[in-house]
Every structure is written in C-alpha cells, then in structure tokens.
Write an enzyme that holds these catalytic residues in place. Structure first.
Site, mmCIF file in Angstrom:
data_model
loop_
_atom_site.group_PDB
_atom_site.id
_atom_site.type_symbol
_atom_site.label_atom_id
_atom_site.label_comp_id
_atom_site.label_asym_id
_atom_site.label_seq_id
_atom_site.Cartn_x
_atom_site.Cartn_y
_atom_site.Cartn_z
ATOM 1 C CB SER A 143 -41.900 28.578 17.012
ATOM 2 O OG SER A 143 -41.821 29.376 18.166
ATOM 3 C CE1 TYR A 156 -38.879 24.708 19.024
ATOM 4 C CE2 TYR A 156 -39.390 27.021 19.394
ATOM 5 C CZ TYR A 156 -39.805 25.735 19.094
ATOM 6 O OH TYR A 156 -41.146 25.477 18.866
ATOM 7 C CB ALA A 157 -34.459 31.138 17.467
ATOM 8 C CB SER A 159 -34.682 24.378 14.484
ATOM 9 O OG SER A 159 -35.701 24.669 15.428
HETATM 10 N N1 NAD Z 1 -46.639 23.866 22.138
HETATM 11 C C1 NAD Z 1 -46.276 25.079 21.819
HETATM 12 O O1 NAD Z 1 -46.456 26.032 22.578
HETATM 13 C C2 NAD Z 1 -45.633 25.357 20.476
HETATM 14 C C3 NAD Z 1 -45.471 26.677 20.097
HETATM 15 C C4 NAD Z 1 -44.894 26.966 18.862
HETATM 16 C C5 NAD Z 1 -44.493 25.933 18.032
HETATM 17 N N2 NAD Z 1 -44.655 24.655 18.444
HETATM 18 C C6 NAD Z 1 -44.213 23.617 17.505
HETATM 19 O O2 NAD Z 1 -45.309 22.782 17.199
HETATM 20 C C7 NAD Z 1 -44.847 21.461 16.925
HETATM 21 C C8 NAD Z 1 -45.610 20.485 17.787
HETATM 22 O O3 NAD Z 1 -45.336 20.779 19.146
HETATM 23 P P1 NAD Z 1 -46.245 20.206 20.317
HETATM 24 O O4 NAD Z 1 -46.458 21.306 21.265
HETATM 25 O O5 NAD Z 1 -47.387 19.463 19.743
HETATM 26 O O6 NAD Z 1 -45.187 19.207 21.003
HETATM 27 P P2 NAD Z 1 -45.397 17.741 21.572
HETATM 28 O O7 NAD Z 1 -44.160 17.456 22.351
HETATM 29 O O8 NAD Z 1 -46.718 17.597 22.237
HETATM 30 O O9 NAD Z 1 -45.419 16.864 20.235
HETATM 31 C C9 NAD Z 1 -44.266 16.686 19.445
HETATM 32 C C10 NAD Z 1 -44.315 15.296 18.843
HETATM 33 O O10 NAD Z 1 -43.101 15.092 18.113
HETATM 34 C C11 NAD Z 1 -42.690 13.737 18.350
HETATM 35 N N3 NAD Z 1 -41.256 13.579 18.150
HETATM 36 C C12 NAD Z 1 -40.247 14.049 18.955
HETATM 37 N N4 NAD Z 1 -39.072 13.626 18.489
HETATM 38 C C13 NAD Z 1 -39.317 12.893 17.364
HETATM 39 C C14 NAD Z 1 -38.491 12.194 16.441
HETATM 40 N N5 NAD Z 1 -37.160 12.151 16.577
HETATM 41 N N6 NAD Z 1 -39.088 11.562 15.400
HETATM 42 C C15 NAD Z 1 -40.429 11.559 15.252
HETATM 43 N N7 NAD Z 1 -41.267 12.203 16.107
HETATM 44 C C16 NAD Z 1 -40.709 12.856 17.147
HETATM 45 C C17 NAD Z 1 -43.044 13.484 19.815
HETATM 46 O O11 NAD Z 1 -43.095 12.103 20.114
HETATM 47 C C18 NAD Z 1 -44.395 14.186 19.916
HETATM 48 O O12 NAD Z 1 -45.462 13.304 19.630
HETATM 49 C C19 NAD Z 1 -43.348 21.462 17.178
HETATM 50 O O13 NAD Z 1 -42.672 21.575 15.962
HETATM 51 C C20 NAD Z 1 -43.151 22.693 18.042
HETATM 52 O O14 NAD Z 1 -41.862 23.232 17.888
HETATM 53 C C21 NAD Z 1 -45.227 24.324 19.630
#
Ligand code: NAD
Length: 252
Positions: A143, A156-157, A159
């Site tokens: 991120s 979060y930061a 991780s």
């Molecule tokens: N959406 C954003 O703005 C954004 C920005 C920067 C980084 N990210 C990162 O991108 C990645 C995806 O985020 P996203 O926006 O698609 O989120 P999201 O919530 O849409 O998807 C995350 C997925 O992880 C799964 N998950 C959660 N806990 C779990 C567990 N214990 N075991 C297995 N699966 C699990 C959830 O069921 C979900 O399908 C993450 O790592 C997030 O930190 C997202």
C-alpha cells in the site's frame, strides 16, 4: 495470430484474496490472458463468483490465511493436484485504523499474520521445486501506507512496510533460484475495503481521499494490469522493486 507480450497461456498462478476487490480483478484479467488459477480466500461464496467470471480452469481453496499451520499442507495439496505454479500473488489483506493509544496487540497480530506473515509462508512453499516451475514470479500487494505516513495507521503501515523489506530480501535470496519477487503499492482503489472505510468516516472522507490522488481514485483493473506485467516474461529483469500504482499520491 496477433502478438501479445503479456500473454500467459499455459501458465499457472495462485492468487490469494481472490474473492473480492483487487484479487478478483487480478484473477479475471490473468484468466483472460490465458492463465489457469488456484484461487484462495476465506470467503467461499466470493470465490464461486470469481470462478464464474474466469475464462480458464480455476480451482478454489477456502482457507483462513491467519491460520498459519494450515497454509503449507492445504496449499501443497491443491498444487499437487493442479500442477506446478509459475507464480503467486498475495492480495488477501485487511486494514486496521486505530489511534496509537487504542492500538490492540491481538488485532495487530492478526493483521500481521494475514498481510505479512502469510506472504512468507507462501514464498516458502513456492521455493519448493515440487510446487513451482523453473522460473517464477512472486508479487505482494502492499500500500502507499507502506511508503508514506497517515494518522491512526500504525498497525496497517507496519504490515505493509514490512512487505517492502521482505520483497527486497527475498529478491536477493531467491535470484539464484530464478525466482523474482516484487511488490505493488496501490493508492486508494474503489473496492469493498475502501467503500467500508468511506461508510465509516462520512461523506467528506471520500472527497478528501480523492483529492490526494492527482489522477483520482484507482480502479481494481489499474492494479491488475501491473500484476499481469510482473508475472509475465516482459518483466524478466525486474526483481526487488516496489512499484507505486497510486495515481500520483506519493509523487507529491
Ligand atoms: N482497496 C484499496 O484501496 C487498497 C489500497 C492499497 C492496498 N490495498 C491492499 O490490496 C489488497 C486487496 O485489498 P482489496 O481492496 O481487494 O480488499 P477486499 O476486502 O476487497 O479483498 C480482500 C480479500 O481478502 C480476503 N481475506 C480477508 N481475510 C482473510 C483471511 N484471514 N484469509 C484469507 N483471505 C482473507 C477477503 O475475504 C477478501 O476477499 C489488500 O492487501 C489491501 O491491503 C488495497
């Protein structure tokens, strides 16, 4: 036949977090490029939806990635059945916003286990040559908050910045095995994770966050394209890189 430099025919990848958001979009794009996929998530219904949208053979694995002991046996079992994989993407993740004085050890540990430690376990499995092909690509999703600070974000930061260290260390350690390791650091993407944060923080939040991105908020496919590139042979000389995909957020 037209030339497609990031075509992924005959490639196999494992994608975590495939039930939703970025992981779902990545899975759909990789399947459109010809790859066969193992889709991992704790949310079975979401996985079933993603599988319906994939164009190639996909297998699902319902797995809680915070349950560290289960990762290796479950993933090895499905890879033995599916065939060796060419790469993996760790997209599963959770956010954790809390002012410093309320930061909770148990929640922080859980965030670390999923966002960070699972990446290490998955990489261990990938380095076993019974599990992966001769040349491989590992991609983590961190991120912008692994790169820059923001209020109430230490858990979060932590991780996500840890993933940057892991990326660089593994890139060096695994280069002799011809395994590349890179990380994509997205800005705010309109996924379920972002929508739930926007709902919690009210209408100004959405606009304020949008204003931080010179190119506006991102879409999941903006990240998926970069992942496809990093898994393809087009990026064969890239390893140990943290690639910001953030609409200019961190350029300011
Ligand atoms: N959406 C954003 O703005 C954004 C920005 C920067 C980084 N990210 C990162 O991108 C990645 C995806 O985020 P996203 O926006 O698609 O989120 P999201 O919530 O849409 O998807 C995350 C997925 O992880 C799964 N998950 C959660 N806990 C779990 C567990 N214990 N075991 C297995 N699966 C699990 C959830 O069921 C979900 O399908 C993450 O790592 C997030 O930190 C997202």
């Amino acid at each position: 036949m037209s030339f497609n430099p990031i075509g992924l025919n005959n490639k196999k990848f494992l994608i975590t977090g495939a039930a939703s958001g970025l992981g779902k979009s990545i899975s759909i794009l990789l399947s459109q490029l010809g790859a066969e996929l193992i889709l991992v998530d704790v949310n079975e219904n979401g996985l079933d939806d993603t599988i319906k949208l994939c164009k190639t053979n996909s297998k699902k694995l319902v797995l809680d990635l915070t349950n560290t002991e289960n990762i290796r046996p479950k993933i090895e079992e499905i890879i033995l059945e599916f065939g060796k994989i060419d790469g993996l993407v760790h997209s599963a993740g959770i956010s954790y916003l809390s002012p410093l004085k309320f930061v909770d050890k148990e929640i922080t540990t859980n965030v670390f286990l999923l966002n960070t430690y699972a990446a290490i376990e998955l990489s261990k499995i990938f380095t076993d040559r019974n599990m992966s092909t001769k040349e491989g690509s590992i991609v983590f999703i961190s991120s912008i908050y692994g790169c820059v600070g923001s209020v109430a974000n230490v858990g979060y930061a932590m991780s996500k910045s840890a993933l940057h260290g892991i990326t660089k260390s593994l890139a060096i350690e695994l280069a002799p095995k011809k395994i590349r390791v890179n990380c994509v650091a997205p800005g705010f993407i309109e996924t379920e994770m972002f929508k739930s944060m926007a709902n919690n923080f009210g209408p100004d939040y959405y606009q304020n966050i949008t204003n931080l991105h010179p190119l506006g908020l991102g879409k999941a496919e903006d990240v998926a394209g970069v992942i496809a590139f990093l898994l393809s042979n087009m990026s064969k000389w890239i390893t140990g890189s943290i690639i910001n995909v953030d609409g200019g957020y961190t350029a300011q």
